[in-house]
Design an enzyme around this catalytic site. Structure first.
Site, PDB file in Angstrom:
ATOM      1  N   TYR A   1      -8.514  73.408  45.884  1.00  0.00           N
ATOM      2  CA  TYR A   1      -7.766  73.046  47.078  1.00  0.00           C
ATOM      3  C   TYR A   1      -8.323  73.793  48.292  1.00  0.00           C
ATOM      4  O   TYR A   1      -8.748  74.940  48.185  1.00  0.00           O
ATOM      5  CB  TYR A   1      -6.292  73.376  46.845  1.00  0.00           C
ATOM      6  CG  TYR A   1      -5.387  73.218  48.032  1.00  0.00           C
ATOM      7  CD1 TYR A   1      -5.381  72.054  48.801  1.00  0.00           C
ATOM      8  CD2 TYR A   1      -4.502  74.233  48.379  1.00  0.00           C
ATOM      9  CE1 TYR A   1      -4.536  71.912  49.886  1.00  0.00           C
ATOM     10  CE2 TYR A   1      -3.645  74.100  49.455  1.00  0.00           C
ATOM     11  CZ  TYR A   1      -3.671  72.946  50.207  1.00  0.00           C
ATOM     12  OH  TYR A   1      -2.828  72.812  51.281  1.00  0.00           O
TER      13      TYR A   1
ATOM     14  N   ASP B   1      -4.436  76.162  37.791  1.00  0.00           N
ATOM     15  CA  ASP B   1      -3.572  75.464  38.741  1.00  0.00           C
ATOM     16  C   ASP B   1      -3.161  74.163  38.056  1.00  0.00           C
ATOM     17  O   ASP B   1      -3.943  73.221  37.951  1.00  0.00           O
ATOM     18  CB  ASP B   1      -4.320  75.195  40.048  1.00  0.00           C
ATOM     19  CG  ASP B   1      -3.412  74.601  41.124  1.00  0.00           C
ATOM     20  OD1 ASP B   1      -2.444  73.901  40.751  1.00  0.00           O
ATOM     21  OD2 ASP B   1      -3.671  74.810  42.316  1.00  0.00           O
TER      22      ASP B   1
ATOM     23  N   LYS C   1       5.143  69.786  44.816  1.00  0.00           N
ATOM     24  CA  LYS C   1       4.664  68.473  44.404  1.00  0.00           C
ATOM     25  C   LYS C   1       5.574  67.866  43.334  1.00  0.00           C
ATOM     26  O   LYS C   1       6.727  67.582  43.600  1.00  0.00           O
ATOM     27  CB  LYS C   1       3.207  68.593  43.939  1.00  0.00           C
ATOM     28  CG  LYS C   1       2.299  69.392  44.897  1.00  0.00           C
ATOM     29  CD  LYS C   1       2.297  68.838  46.310  1.00  0.00           C
ATOM     30  CE  LYS C   1       1.202  69.434  47.191  1.00  0.00           C
ATOM     31  NZ  LYS C   1       1.325  70.865  47.486  1.00  0.00           N
TER      32      LYS C   1
END
Length: 394
Positions: free
Chosen positions: A112, A184, A209
């Site tokens: 990310y 992650d 999320k």
């Protein structure tokens, strides 16, 4: 003593909470308080000394937040869990906990954008180095490990290229060198992938999320062994202070109750949209864990229950301008950088979530100007596809 549940769906609803301890309230109460009172001065001393259990101050622990942590620990198959104010709060705390000056972090090839920025800051300010590896073989991983490597950080599926890393393979190599593996696990959620069961040491999430699932909370979670989580809470969480608010914990507790049902529908819809995208003449490469040509497809089938709800794809012609023009033609689907919401969301990673990564590194990760990331929501898949199709044809 933790109660054991045979099935994830039951644990998602019942784990971590006992109505009898909260006046019979079916919904977890929101303990919206900054501090807690002591019966005596001596009790306050004992709690600060750690010789007596109990709440002191919400930065150090809160009943609503603790209920969330206990539930997520059960769902992840972990000994304990720590809750943070954001996903990046969780990532930062874990990397700080596992490193010191002159250490080295080995990362999957693709992370990310803000995680990349954090790595750059750690290198510039604290001489903590990092490298990226495709992690396609044991030999590749061994060749990237240094004597000073203290952490292996993996995204899988990788955001936004959807490459899948074989977690059993990574953890097998890491154990040879006694290096902890951090995963992650945001894209799959605990329902679709269990990193700790695959030999990894830490599983973290942007709970914003899929765990939240409704686009109304920003939060992070870290699950792992009790000594590690305890140290994380006593140091990084307490002293840096990226704590979760009680109301945010309550929102996540509510979201978790429907996580299995939502993830089933996200995956079902994504499978349908993936098929349509692959057959459209204006769409080039489609990146989705269930596609046989997707990097890490075999690992995805082995370690993921379902493919999840995120698809990335490239337009067959053009670059950033054409990708943005396509996004601007959409009517039902919303342009937004998050994912995992009930609404279908779409973004252009190269100019949004991964814009902070220099172009050369970004392209080496597979984040091209024509790449589009789609978070498939819970609407009728036919309606989602109708919107995509009209935008492509326009």
């Amino acid at each position: 003593m933790r109660k054991e549940y045979k099935h994830f769906e039951t644990a998602a609803i019942h784990a971590g909470y006992d109505t009898k301890k909260h006046l019979g309230s079916l919904s977890t109460p929101i303990y919206q308080t900054s501090t807690f009172t002591f019966d005596t001065a001596e009790q306050g001393e004992a709690r600060f000394a750690g010789t007596e259990d109990g709440y002191i101050y919400s930065r150090l622990g809160n009943p609503t937040v603790q209920a969330l942590e206990e539930k997520v620990a059960v769902l992840e198959g972990a000994e304990d869990c720590a809750a943070f104010a954001s996903g990046m709060g969780a990532v930062s705390a874990v990397l700080i906990e596992l490193t010191k000056a002159h250490d080295h972090i080995l990362c999957s090839l693709g992370v990310y954008g803000c995680t990349f920025d954090l790595l750059v800051m750690l290198k510039e300010k604290y001489q903590i180095d990092y490298d990226f590896s495709p992690m396609e073989s044991e030999e590749q991983i061994r060749n990237s490990i240094r004597p000073e490597t203290t952490c292996i950080f993996v995204e899988t599926p990788i955001n936004p290229t959807m490459r899948v890393i074989d977690l059993e393979m990574v953890s097998r190599v890491a154990k040879e060198y006694n290096i902890p593996v951090v995963v992650d696990n945001t894209f799959p959620s605990p329902y679709l992938q269990s990193p700790l069961a695959l030999g990894c040491d830490v599983s973290l999430h942007s709970a914003t999320k899929y765990i939240g699932g409704h686009g109304d909370v920003v939060a992070g979670l870290v699950a792992g062994k009790k000594p590690f989580i305890s140290s994380l809470k006593k140091k990084s969480l307490k002293d840096i202070g990226s704590i979760m608010a009680p109301f945010d914990a309550w929102l996540l507790l509510r979201g978790l109750k429907t996580l299995p049902i939502r993830m089933d529908r996200h995956s079902e819809n994504a499978i349908k949209i993936n098929e349509q995208l692959q057959n459209h003449p204006k769409v080039g490469q489609v990146y989705f864990p269930w596609n046989k040509e997707n990097q890490g497809h075999e690992a995805a089938i082995k370690q993921m229950k379902q493919p999840g709800g995120v698809i990335s794809f490239e337009l067959k012609e053009g670059g950033k301008r054409e990708a943005q023009a396509f996004l601007n033609k959409l009517q039902l689907i919303k342009i937004a950088v998050s994912l995992g919401d009930v609404e279908t969301l779409i973004s252009h990673p190269a100019s949004m979530t991964h814009a902070v990564i220099p172009e050369k590194e970004r392209r080496s990760m597979g984040v091209t100007d024509q790449l589009i990331r789609l978070s498939v929501g819970l609407e009728s898949w036919e309606d989602i596809w109708a919107d995509i199709e009209q935008a492509l044809n326009a």
